[in-house]
Write a protein that holds these residues in place. Structure first.
Motif, PDB file in Angstrom:
ATOM      1  N   GLY A  39      52.999  36.581  98.349  1.00  0.00           N
ATOM      2  CA  GLY A  39      53.980  35.585  98.759  1.00  0.00           C
ATOM      3  C   GLY A  39      54.534  34.756  97.625  1.00  0.00           C
ATOM      4  N   CYS A  40      54.176  35.101  96.395  1.00  0.00           N
ATOM      5  CA  CYS A  40      54.632  34.343  95.232  1.00  0.00           C
ATOM      6  C   CYS A  40      56.109  34.627  94.967  1.00  0.00           C
ATOM      7  CB  CYS A  40      53.805  34.713  94.012  1.00  0.00           C
ATOM      8  SG  CYS A  40      54.194  33.740  92.541  1.00  0.00           S
ATOM      9  N   PRO A  41      56.952  33.597  94.888  1.00  0.00           N
ATOM     10  CA  PRO A  41      58.371  33.837  94.595  1.00  0.00           C
ATOM     11  C   PRO A  41      58.574  34.275  93.150  1.00  0.00           C
ATOM     12  CG  PRO A  41      57.932  31.485  94.824  1.00  0.00           C
ATOM     13  CD  PRO A  41      56.662  32.184  95.160  1.00  0.00           C
ATOM     14  N   LEU A  42      59.566  35.115  92.931  1.00  0.00           N
ATOM     15  CA  LEU A  42      59.839  35.600  91.579  1.00  0.00           C
ATOM     16  C   LEU A  42      60.179  34.459  90.628  1.00  0.00           C
ATOM     17  CD1 LEU A  42      61.896  38.865  92.192  1.00  0.00           C
ATOM     18  CD2 LEU A  42      59.462  38.615  91.720  1.00  0.00           C
ATOM     19  N   ALA A  43      60.754  33.383  91.153  1.00  0.00           N
ATOM     20  CA  ALA A  43      61.093  32.244  90.299  1.00  0.00           C
ATOM     21  C   ALA A  43      59.844  31.640  89.667  1.00  0.00           C
ATOM     22  CB  ALA A  43      61.842  31.191  91.108  1.00  0.00           C
ATOM     23  N   LEU A  44      58.749  31.573  90.419  1.00  0.00           N
ATOM     24  CA  LEU A  44      57.503  31.030  89.874  1.00  0.00           C
ATOM     25  C   LEU A  44      56.911  31.976  88.837  1.00  0.00           C
ATOM     26  CD1 LEU A  44      55.275  28.936  89.792  1.00  0.00           C
ATOM     27  CD2 LEU A  44      54.226  30.037  91.791  1.00  0.00           C
ATOM     28  N   VAL A  45      57.009  33.274  89.075  1.00  0.00           N
ATOM     29  CA  VAL A  45      56.543  34.249  88.087  1.00  0.00           C
ATOM     30  C   VAL A  45      57.332  34.084  86.790  1.00  0.00           C
ATOM     31  CG1 VAL A  45      56.195  36.692  87.585  1.00  0.00           C
ATOM     32  CG2 VAL A  45      55.920  35.863  89.927  1.00  0.00           C
ATOM     33  N   ALA A  46      58.648  33.944  86.911  1.00  0.00           N
ATOM     34  CA  ALA A  46      59.496  33.786  85.726  1.00  0.00           C
ATOM     35  C   ALA A  46      59.133  32.533  84.952  1.00  0.00           C
ATOM     36  CB  ALA A  46      60.962  33.743  86.144  1.00  0.00           C
ATOM     37  N   GLU A  47      58.877  31.451  85.667  1.00  0.00           N
ATOM     38  CA  GLU A  47      58.508  30.187  85.017  1.00  0.00           C
ATOM     39  C   GLU A  47      57.187  30.324  84.260  1.00  0.00           C
ATOM     40  OE1 GLU A  47      57.050  25.829  86.576  1.00  0.00           O
ATOM     41  OE2 GLU A  47      58.666  26.824  87.674  1.00  0.00           O
ATOM     42  N   THR A  48      56.241  31.028  84.846  1.00  0.00           N
ATOM     43  CA  THR A  48      54.940  31.221  84.208  1.00  0.00           C
ATOM     44  C   THR A  48      55.060  32.051  82.936  1.00  0.00           C
ATOM     45  OG1 THR A  48      53.832  31.104  86.359  1.00  0.00           O
ATOM     46  CG2 THR A  48      52.614  32.137  84.551  1.00  0.00           C
ATOM     47  N   LEU A  49      55.858  33.105  82.989  1.00  0.00           N
ATOM     48  CA  LEU A  49      55.976  34.018  81.852  1.00  0.00           C
ATOM     49  C   LEU A  49      56.845  33.457  80.732  1.00  0.00           C
ATOM     50  CD1 LEU A  49      56.491  37.405  83.757  1.00  0.00           C
ATOM     51  CD2 LEU A  49      54.364  36.474  82.840  1.00  0.00           C
ATOM     52  N   ALA A  50      57.766  32.569  81.077  1.00  0.00           N
ATOM     53  CA  ALA A  50      58.735  32.074  80.093  1.00  0.00           C
ATOM     54  C   ALA A  50      58.060  31.375  78.924  1.00  0.00           C
ATOM     55  CB  ALA A  50      59.729  31.130  80.765  1.00  0.00           C
ATOM     56  N   SER A  51      56.945  30.695  79.173  1.00  0.00           N
ATOM     57  CA  SER A  51      56.278  29.960  78.099  1.00  0.00           C
ATOM     58  C   SER A  51      55.749  30.889  77.014  1.00  0.00           C
ATOM     59  CB  SER A  51      55.123  29.128  78.673  1.00  0.00           C
ATOM     60  OG  SER A  51      54.164  29.972  79.303  1.00  0.00           O
ATOM     61  N   SER A  52      55.593  32.172  77.339  1.00  0.00           N
ATOM     62  CA  SER A  52      55.125  33.160  76.361  1.00  0.00           C
ATOM     63  C   SER A  52      56.257  34.057  75.875  1.00  0.00           C
ATOM     64  CB  SER A  52      54.013  34.022  76.974  1.00  0.00           C
ATOM     65  OG  SER A  52      52.919  33.232  77.378  1.00  0.00           O
ATOM     66  N   GLY A  53      57.500  33.722  76.233  1.00  0.00           N
ATOM     67  CA  GLY A  53      58.634  34.542  75.821  1.00  0.00           C
ATOM     68  C   GLY A  53      58.660  35.892  76.503  1.00  0.00           C
TER      69      GLY A  53
END
Length: 422
Positions: free
Chosen positions: A98-112
Motif C-alpha cells: 500500500g506504499c505510494p510511489l511518491a513516498l518511495v521516490a522521496e526515500t530514494l531521492a536522498s541517495s540520488g
C-alpha cells in the motif's frame, strides 16, 4: 459487521458504497487490514465464507481489467504503506503493497536513486497496484516494466498462507520466478503484501525534443532513426495528430526524452536535431522533460469514454495509429492516439462509448492476425459488458487456467477480472 470488525477492528470495517465499486459492482464490505497477519485473516475469512475479494491500494486503477463475476469484499491495503528497507549501497528497496510511489521516490531521492516507473496517476498509485496492473509509462523504453526490476515478493495465498518468492538481494536466482507470476495478474492469484526492487541512479537532468511531423508514419520513422542513434533516448513517444500542443500544431509528433549527465543530454539533443534537419522537420526543445513525460504518462486516465491498447511491432506503430484514426473518422468519432514506440504499444482514447465496440470489431481481427492484440485498457462496466475486454488470449490460456486452479481453487481472488474470465 462484527466478523470483519473482529479481524481488522471496528474502525477499519464498513459496508461498501458506490465509491468502492468495481465496474459498477458494489462490494458488501470494505476492510482495511493494518498488518500482514490481518491480511491473512481477511483471506481466511473470505475463503471460509465463500466470499470473493479484490485487493486495492488507493483504487486508482480498478478500471483496468474485466468486470468481476463476484465481488463481496474490497480489501484496501492503504494502511500497509511503509518503506521497509532501503539498501542504498546494494541499490535495493523493500516496500509494503500500500506504499505510494511518491513516498518511495522521496526515500530514494536522498541517495540520488529512483525507482524508474511513471505510471498514470503516479501520485495515487501504490506499489501493489503498480505490480498487479503491470503499469508503466514512457520510461519503460529504457528502464523496463515493473517485472524487470522486481526481485522479491510476498503474497498471501488462498489458504491464508504467506508465500515468499525471490529475495532482497539482486543475485537471487534460485527456484521458480514466482514474483513475476503476480505481475499483471490483477490480483487473481493472491494478495501482494510487499515487494523488493532493484533501484537505479537518477539522471542528473532530463529534457525532451519534440519533432513535428506531417503524419504519424513520418513521426514513427524519425523516432526509429533516433532509437538507432549513438545516444539512446530515455523515452520516446509518438503522438497522433493534434495530441501534442508543443510544436506540431495539428500534425503528429515524435517526442524524444533525453536523460543523464548534462554532457550526454547535450550530445543526444544535437543528434536528434540533426536527424530532424536531414528530413526537413522542425524541432522544439522542452527544458523540463520530466514534466512533459509525466503529462504523457497520464494519457490513459485523461477524460475519455474508453481507452484501447494495441500491441504491434515498433515498425508498424505509425501505420496502426493512422488506421485507428482513419476508422474513427469513418465512424464519426473523435479519437486521440499516443504510442510508446520502442515497445510497439499504441493507446487510443475514444470520446464516445458507443464507438468503442465499433472500433474494437474493426481493428482487433487484423492486429491479432499479425500477432498483435487489442484490449480495452480502461472503461466503465457498461462498456465492458458490450464487448470482450481482452480478445483472443491464444493457446497460453489453458496454462493460465491451470495456474488459477492451483493458486486459487475456490475462486477467492478477483474472479473474472483477468484474461479468459479467470
Amino acid at each position: 459487521m462484527s466478523a470483519w470488525a473482529d479481524v481488522v477492528g471496528g474502525a477499519h470495517a464498513r459496508p461498501g458504497g458506490p465509491d468502492d465499486a468495481v465496474d459498477g459492482i458494489v462490494p458488501g464490505w470494505v476492510v482495511r487490514p493494518g498488518s500482514v497477519a490481518e491480511v491473512q485473516s481477511c483471506v481466511r475469512a473470505a475463503a471460509a465464507g465463500g466470499f470473493a475479494l479484490i485487493a486495492s491500494g488507493r483504487g486508482a486503477h480498478l478500471d483496468v481489467g474485466a468486470p468481476p463475476r463476484r465481488f463481496d469484499v474490497l480489501v484496501r491495503l492503504d494502511r500497509l504503506a511503509r518503506v521497509l528497507d532501503h539498501q542504498a549501497h546494494d541499490m535495493t528497496v523493500t516496500v509494503e503493497a500500500g506504499c505510494p510511489l511518491a513516498l518511495v521516490a522521496e526515500t530514494l531521492a536522498s541517495s540520488g536513486q529512483w525507482l524508474p516507473f511513471d505510471p498514470p496517476r503516479r501520485e495515487a498509485t501504490t506499489v501493489g497496484g503498480l505490480l498487479a496492473a503491470n503499469l508503466a509509462g514512457p520510461l519503460r523504453a529504457s528502464q523496463g516494466r515493473p517485472r524487470d526490476l522486481l526481485i522479491g515478493i510476498r503474497v498471501v495465498g488462498a489458504d491464508g498462507a504467506l508465500v515468499a518468492g525471490g529475495g532482497r538481494v539482486v543475485k537471487n536466482v534460485a527456484g521458480y520466478d514466482l514474483p513475476k507470476l503476480h505481475v499483471g495478474a490483477l490480483g487473481t492469484l493472491g494478495v501482494i503484501v510487499d515487494a523488493t526492487f532493484k533501484v537505479r541512479p537518477r539522471p542528473e537532468c532530463e529534457e525532451a525534443v519534440v519533432i513535428a511531423s506531417p503524419t504519424a508514419s513520418a513521426a514513427a520513422d524519425i523516432g526509429l532513426a533516433v532509437l538507432d542513434s549513438e545516444v539512446p533516448p530515455l523515452w520516446l513517444e509518438v503522438a497522433g495528430p493534434g495530441e501534442l500542443a508543443e510544436g506540431p500544431g495539428h500534425g503528429a509528433a515524435s517526442v524524444v526524452g533525453l536523460g543523464g549527465l548534462a554532457e550526454e543530454v547535450a550530445a543526444g539533443r544535437e543528434l536528434v536535431r540533426e536527424a530532424a534537419r536531414r528530413r526537413g522537420l522542425h524541432t522544439v526543445l522542452i527544458a523540463d522533460g520530466a514534466a512533459l513525460r509525466a503529462r504523457l504518462a497520464d494519457f490513459a486516465v485523461e477524460p475519455a469514454a474508453g481507452v484501447l491498447r494495441a500491441a504491434t511491432l515498433p515498425a508498424e506503430v505509425g501505420a496502426v495509429v493512422e488506421t485507428i484514426t482513419g476508422e474513427a473518422r469513418a465512424a464519426g468519432v473523435d479519437v486521440r492516439c499516443l504510442a510508446d514506440l520502442p515497445s510497439g504499444i499504441v493507446r487510443a482514447a475514444v470520446a464516445e462509448a458507443t464507438a468503442v465496440p465499433v472500433l474494437v470489431r474493426a481493428l482487433r481481427p487484423a492486429l491479432e492476425r499479425g500477432g498483435g492484440s487489442l484490449v480495452i485498457e480502461r472503461g466503465g462496466g457498461a462498456l465492458k459488458a458490450e464487448v470482450d475486454v481482452w480478445g483472443d488470449p491464444g493457446p497460453g490460456v489453458e496454462l493460465m487456467r491451470n495456474l488459477k486452479a492451483a493458486f486459487d481453487p475456490t475462486g477467492v481472488f478477483a474472479p473474472g477480472r483477468f484474461v479468459g474470465g479467470l
